[in-house]
Structures are given as structure tokens and as C-alpha cells.
Design an enzyme around this catalytic site. Structure first.
Site, PDB file in Angstrom:
ATOM      1  N   ASP A   4       0.859  -1.181   0.000  1.00 38.62           N
ATOM      2  CA  ASP A   4       0.000   0.000   0.000  1.00 38.62           C
ATOM      3  C   ASP A   4       0.898   1.236   0.000  1.00 38.62           C
ATOM      4  O   ASP A   4       1.642   1.475   0.957  1.00 38.62           O
ATOM      5  CB  ASP A   4      -0.881  -0.039   1.265  1.00 38.62           C
ATOM      6  CG  ASP A   4      -1.872   1.103   1.304  1.00 38.62           C
ATOM      7  OD1 ASP A   4      -2.375   1.458   0.230  1.00 38.62           O
ATOM      8  OD2 ASP A   4      -2.139   1.628   2.396  1.00 38.62           O
ATOM      9  N   ASP A  28      -9.225   0.048   1.812  1.00 36.08           N
ATOM     10  CA  ASP A  28      -9.169   0.536   0.422  1.00 36.08           C
ATOM     11  C   ASP A  28     -10.463   0.202  -0.307  1.00 36.08           C
ATOM     12  O   ASP A  28     -11.035   1.041  -0.999  1.00 36.08           O
ATOM     13  CB  ASP A  28      -7.986  -0.119  -0.332  1.00 36.08           C
ATOM     14  CG  ASP A  28      -6.665   0.572  -0.014  1.00 36.08           C
ATOM     15  OD1 ASP A  28      -6.679   1.498   0.807  1.00 36.08           O
ATOM     16  OD2 ASP A  28      -5.630   0.172  -0.583  1.00 36.08           O
TER      17      ASP A  28
END
Length: 562
Positions: free
Chosen positions: A74, A404
Site C-alpha cells: 500500500d 481501500d
């Protein structure tokens, strides 16, 4: 007169007396040297996350000074964890943070794009094109890019569950939890659509805070589940209490069920044994009255934000009231939202109108810990996801993946538009910008063409990370887009250029527009800097000196410190 490295900056007065302007030993970078150093630092940050882009991207292992390990791909997590010294490099970290807050995904894309814009600008500066001309061209190109995204976008509504699921799966395809992306996408879509609230004008609004994510190590990722209600990571305070309450009438109390101690140091003098008994009886009576207040309100479940005395626990157990103490403030707020109850700060004023309702309140053992589940709520505008996974690192990465996924689904519902991924939108922007550049007069058109080339870093990086030949892929992409196939993108699994709409690679329009805006803003800001001077030491001004503030010159902009 040329600057003297020993005595800082020297200016000559008419009489010929030298005047010291900058302190001795002050570090300063000027002109192209400063620009190139800043660009080099920003490119280094972009290169650090570049290999994580796309479904075939790799992960990074980050080890902090205490030896704690984070394994992730990420972008924003990586950049937050890295200890960055260079001031220009920090701007790229800000790009990732902004992208994460606004869109929830596309952090790596935004950073890689910003790095590429600066790399292209470097070539233009070497050709003596002024940085403000490049900045003006980049701004025009960014406006045009957002227009192109609006044109290629497809409409979507809160009822298009299938499309929303594709959006969630796209966001998770590059994560290590992608093996369970079907299940996790279902969970995130159901969670977001449950808490989505409609505004008066028909648009929707999603508050991420209404989705509670609870992590528990153990089991497998497949055991991750959506709980239609709230999970409180606490157990009942007394084993004599029922472990399950049907038709729960819930009291939410932000006050202690304890005998108050005096605010100031006070001494109680007891001279007679009977007085001691009277004192203890009065203490017991006060606790009894508190429990009686809870019982009178009709509550059979009590969530207390503060402590509950041992004796009060005993009386609550006798009344068959399920009680939990020291509940987090955020959990109390979610409980109030889900059950329709009111948080009471004064126990004496608790009435049946303040109670919330849940069909079932029960205690369940998850891993080694007992947890309280509040399900079947009246108005489940707050919902919980219980994440399971084999190890702590797996659970953490699943949490990041789910955050997310829920963010992109929320953003897709709010904006009502999605675009295709796989580098298809970036290639379409590049194609439109090259045509647009020809219509713009002056030197700005060179900057617009450079912006178009920079946009192609997305499909190129996707190809490189998948072990494909980026040149062949770019040629093929351009050919397909010239034909009018605006959804053609890189299929990293087959190594071919295919229709991303058919491949179900979709993302919210905000991921694209925000990446373009953030990357352009950061690139323009870095380009406009032509002088890096170490800030005054001791004033805590991190400025050019990086986070250490006091050591003003440490990160002053010569790239070596980065």
C-alpha cells in the site's frame, strides 16, 4: 561577488566593506542545481514505491527502529513508515496522504505520476525552458486530463451491486489478500451500501466511521465476516450475568457505577465500630440505588464508558442485566447510532426513552478473547467487519485491503461514476493531450506533450512489474486507442492488451482525477523552487532542514542526505 563557502553570502558595500548576510556555514543551493536535486529526491521516492503498482506488484517489508515489521504494498503505508529527510521528497509523501484521504486508493499511481512529471520537466529545464512555462503547461494539461476522464466515465448507482463489487475487487487485486477478494468485496459492498445515506437531492453520502473494523488473529481470511451490528471488544463484567440477551433494551451510560471519591484530599474519621458499619452500608446502598436506576429504566443490557464497582457488578448480575465496562468512546457512539439509544452522562436521569434496541446481545469467544456482539439493530447505520487471518501481519494487510475497498466503493457511490483501470484511462488522456498540445500556441505545448508522455508511465510500470516488454505494450495500447477502443488496457495476466471493461477492471473517477490533481500540484510546487536555504537552527523550523528542525542544514537539499 561569488558566494564564499566559508563566510556564507557576501555583498560588497559601495565603500568596499564586505557584509555578512547569511551565517557562516549556511548551506544553500541555487538555480538549476537546487531544481535538479529536488527532482532527484522526488524521483527516488517515486522509485521506492514503483515496483508495488498493479496486480503483479511486489510487497515491501518495513522494519522500524524497535524491530516492528510491516509487510505491505500500500503506497501510503510505505511512505508514512519510511523516515524521509529531504524536504522535496516529503512533498511526494503528502501526495500519497491526500490521495488516500480523498479517494482511498491510487496512492502509488499518484506518487509514480508525480515522479514522472518531474523527470520529464528535468529534460525540459535542460533545454532552457523556464520552469514557470512548464508549470503553466502542466496546469492546462491537468485540466484537460480531468475533462477526458469525465468523457470516458460510466454512470453507476448505489443499486449496481455487481459493478460496485468489481470496483472493490479491482482495489484489492494488487494486495496480498487478493486470493479472497470475492469474499472481501462482497463484505465491503454490503457494508458500504448499508451505511450509505441519501441526501435531499438524491445523491448519497457514506461516512466511513460508521463501518467498524475489528481484527482478531486466528482462523483464516475466509472466516472474515460482516456483522449486522456492533462488535465491542469487551466481555461481560460478571460470570453470573446472562451470556445472551434476546430483545435487548440497551442503556448507554457515560458515568461510573462506583462510589465517587472526593475531589480534594479528605479524611474520614471513624471513632466507633458501628460507624464503620454504617459507612459501609451507605456505600452499598448508593451502589444498590445506581443499579436500581438502571433496572427501573427497563434496561437489560448496560454499556458503561467508565468503571463498574465489584459490588455493583454483583447487583447487576442478580438483576440479570448484561453489563460491559470501559467501552471506548468511538464504540459508544457507534452503539448509539446502531441501536437508536442515547448516551446518558448522568445516571440518575436514565429513562426508558434513552434506551436503544437490539434483537440479540451475546458474548462469543473469538480467538482467545471474549467479545460482545450487538446484532439485529433497529437502524443499522453502523455495521462491523470482523477480520480473521493466520498471522498478525496477514490480519493487518487484510485490514488495509478492506479499508481501500470500502473507500473506493463509498467514493464510487458518492460520485456516481467509474472509469476503467489497467492503464486504459491514462493512455486515453495521453492520446487526447497530444492532439490538444497541437492546438495550444507557445512553449506550453512542449510541457503538455511532456505531461502526455508522463501519463504513459502507468501502463509502462504495470507492464514492467508483470515482466512484459513496456515498448511493445505501449505501441499496442496506442494503436487500440487510436482505433477508438478507449477501454483498452494492459492485462498483466495474459500479457496482452484487452478491453478493461470486459475484464471488470473498474475504479471510481475520483481515483483518477485526484491522482492527476495531486501529482500536478506537487510537481509544479517542486519545479518553482530555485533556491534551497537551510533554515535558522534552534527555532524548530523543520523547513529545509528536514524533521530535525534544530539541525537546520541536515537535509538542506543536496540529495546526499536522502
Amino acid at each position: 561577488m561569488a558566494p564564499n563557502p566559508i563566510f556564507g553570502e557576501i555583498h560588497m558595500m559601495p565603500a568596499g566593506t564586505p557584509i555578512l548576510v547569511l551565517k557562516e556555514g549556511t548551506r544553500r543551493e541555487r538555480g538549476k542545481g537546487a531544481q535538479f536535486n529536488n527532482i532527484a529526491a522526488a524521483k527516488a521516492v517515486a522509485d521506492a514505491v514503483r515496483s508495488t503498482l498493479g496486480p503483479r506488484g511486489m510487497d515491501k517489508m518495513l522494519v522500524d527502529s524497535l524491530g516492528d515489521v510491516v509487510i505491505t504494498n500500500d503506497g501510503v503505508t510505505i511512505l508514512k513508515e519510511i523516515d524521509i529527510e529531504h524536504p522535496a521528497a516529503k512533498m511526494l509523501v503528502e501526495v500519497a496522504k491526500t490521495q488516500d484521504e480523498e479517494a482511498g486508493d491510487g496512492t502509488t499511481t499518484a506518487v509514480v505520476l508525480a515522479g514522472e512529471l518531474l523527470k520529464r520537466a528535468e529534460d525540459l529545464i535542460e533545454q532552457n525552458i523556464h520552469p514557470t512555462v512548464i508549470a503553466a503547461g502542466y496546469r492546462q494539461a491537468a485540466d484537460k486530463a480531468r475533462e477526458v476522464l469525465e468523457k470516458v466515465a460510466m454512470k453507476i448507482s448505489v443499486k449496481d451491486l455487481d459493478t460496485l463489487k468489481k470496483v472493490a475487487m479491482t482495489a484489492m487485486s494488487s494486495k496480498s489478500a487478493s486470493g479472497h477478494k470475492e469474499l472481501l468485496a462482497d463484505v465491503s459492498v454490503k457494508a458500504v451500501t448499508t451505511v450509505a445515506e441519501q441526501r435531499a437531492d438524491g445523491t448519497h453520502f457514506v461516512d466511513d466511521d460508521n463501518i467498524q473494523i475489528v481484527k482478531k488473529q486466528g482462523g483464516s481470511i475466509a472466516d472474515t465476516e460482516l456483522v449486522d451490528g456492533i462488535i465491542v471488544d469487551k466481555e461481560r463484567v460478571h460470570p453470573g450475568m446472562p451470556s445472551e440477551v434476546k430483545e435487548g433494551k440497551i442503556a448507554l451510560v457515560d458515568a461510573a457505577l462506583e462510589v465517587k471519591k472526593t475531589e480534594i484530599d479528605a479524611k474520614i474519621e471513624i471513632t466507633d465500630p458501628t460507624q464503620l458499619q454504617a459507612f459501609l452500608n451507605e456505600e452499598e446502598g448508593m451502589l444498590k440505588r445506581m443499579v436500581e436506576t438502571v433496572r427501573k429504566s427497563g434496561a437489560n443490557v448496560l454499556f458503561c464508558q467508565k468503571g463498574i464497582d465489584d459490588l455493583a457488578q454483583h447487583y447487576l448480575a442478580k438483576q440479570d442485566i448484561y453489563a460491559v465496562r470501559r467501552v471506548k468512546k468511538s464504540d459508544m457512539e457507534k452503539l448509539a447510532k446502531a441501536t437508536g439509544g442515547k448516551i446518558v452522562t448522568k445516571l440518575d436521569e436514565l429513562t426508558k426513552d434513552d434506551l436503544g434496541y437490539a434483537k440479540l446481545v451475546y458474548e462469543k469467544k473469538i480467538g482467545d478473547d471474549e467479545m460482545t456482539f450487538v446484532t439485529g439493530c433497529k437502524n443499522p447505520k453502523a455495521i462491523s467487519i470482523l477480520i480473521r487471518g493466520g498471522t498478525e501481519h496477514v490480519v493487518d494487510e487484510v485490514e488495509r485491503s478492506l479499508e481501500d475497498a470500502t473507500s473506493v466503493v463509498a467514493v464510487a457511490i458518492e460520485d456516481g461514476k467509474v472509469i476503467t483501470g489497467g492503464g486504459s484511462s491514462a493512455t486515453e488522456i495521453a492520446l487526447s493531450l497530444r492532439d490538444f498540445a497541437a492546438t495550444v500556441g507557445g512553449r506550453e505545448q512542449i510541457a503538455i506533450e511532456a505531461f502526455a508522455d508522463a501519463m504513459e508511465v502507468i501502463p509502462r510500470t504495470l507492464s514492467e512489474n508483470a515482466g512484459l516488454d513496456p515498448i511493445d505494450i505501449l505501441i499496442e495500447l496506442r494503436k487500440e486507442h487510436k482505433k477508438g477502443n478507449k477501454h483498452a488496457g494492459v492485462n498483466v495476466f495474459t500479457g496482452k492488451v484487452t478491453d478493461m471493461k470486459k475484464e471488470n477492471v473498474l475504479e471510481p473517477i475520483r481515483v483518477g482525477t485526484q491522482a492527476v490533481s495531486s501529482a500536478t500540484d506537487a510537481a509544479v510546487m517542486v519545479l518553482r523552487i530555485d533556491d534551497v536555504i537551510a533554515a535558522r537552527s534552534g527555532g524548530g523550523a523543520g523547513g529545509a532542514g528536514g524533521p530535525k528542525g534544530g539541525e537546520g542544514g541536515e537535509g538542506g537539499g543536496d540529495g546526499e542526505d536522502f
